[in-house]
Scaffold this motif. Sequence first.
Motif, PDB file in Angstrom:
ATOM      1  N   HIS A  55      61.773 -58.397 -66.388  1.00 15.42           N
ATOM      2  CA  HIS A  55      60.511 -57.725 -66.716  1.00 15.42           C
ATOM      3  C   HIS A  55      59.378 -58.728 -66.525  1.00 15.42           C
ATOM      4  CE1 HIS A  55      57.930 -54.763 -68.450  1.00 15.42           C
ATOM      5  NE2 HIS A  55      57.672 -55.448 -69.552  1.00 15.42           N
ATOM      6  N   SER A  88      61.063 -55.000 -63.255  1.00 15.55           N
ATOM      7  CA  SER A  88      59.998 -54.132 -63.745  1.00 15.55           C
ATOM      8  C   SER A  88      58.740 -54.961 -63.984  1.00 15.55           C
ATOM      9  CB  SER A  88      60.428 -53.430 -65.039  1.00 15.55           C
ATOM     10  OG  SER A  88      60.733 -54.386 -66.045  1.00 15.55           O
ATOM     11  N   LEU A 165      59.331 -47.321 -66.091  1.00 19.18           N
ATOM     12  CA  LEU A 165      59.834 -47.937 -67.319  1.00 19.18           C
ATOM     13  C   LEU A 165      59.141 -47.203 -68.474  1.00 19.18           C
ATOM     14  CD1 LEU A 165      59.920 -51.766 -68.167  1.00 19.18           C
ATOM     15  CD2 LEU A 165      59.959 -49.922 -69.817  1.00 19.18           C
TER      16      LEU A 165
END
Length: 276
Positions: A55, A88, A165
């Motif tokens: 992330h 992400s 997400l």
Amino acid sequence: MVGIGFRKDFATEMLENPVLHPAFIEVAPENWIGIGGYWKKQLRRALERYPLFTHGLSLSIGSPDELDIDFLRKIKQFLQETNAQLYSEHLSYSKCDNAHLYDLLPIPFTGDAVKHVAARIRTVQEVLERKMAIEIVSYYTPVAPEMSELQFINAILQEADCDLLLDVNNIYVNAFNHQYDARQFIDQLPLERVAYIHMAGHEQVSPDLIIDTHGEAIIDPVYELFGHAMEQLGRDVPVLLERDFNIPALHLLQTEMERLQAIKSAALKPAAYAVA
């Protein structure tokens, strides 16, 4: 599967004491790229036990500045070397005029911003040779909006052809602060694009303001919103417990993960039918 953010605050304890049992871990690539010595060994130990999700924090996908392609290539190498299963980033920006602002700032909800950001997401996906999941961020004031937040997000997802997400806590925070129905918001998202879910705690600082802190336990209304999201999804999706500050005893984090798994399992359990 339910995972946890792999934080240096508790990484060593997590690896040496079998208290936490995540199905996977998540890291921010930029915090680990090029790192050596003790922490490189700790990451390797973790990767021997757990699959990795990533992330990012500093891609600044909404920035007017040009994308940092050299940085993206380093991300790509990190993803390959660690066999990361997902990448992400935030639907926000953190850099302007080459100055890093160290915050996740809201992108104006405008048609021009949709075209700008969607083109940049497509470039990122071409460089990385994989889809990315983009996270709906918490924000505290809209900036010169031409459309609703929901219209903006859905337009980005369609034009960029990327994954989503779903940060359930962020949606709860935004719905509270901007006074809309969080369940209706989730229901109007393209849920077929949801590849990953984040869950976290927040802090209410006044009767009409919540701050997204990742420093508290998840509250019951956010758990309930998560259950609604899972029922609407109707399929299994990896879920991450985020805790960045005020780290509690690890058994408490394990309890939170177990509650998330229980809610997910209950939402996905086939309906029982009466038999005559």
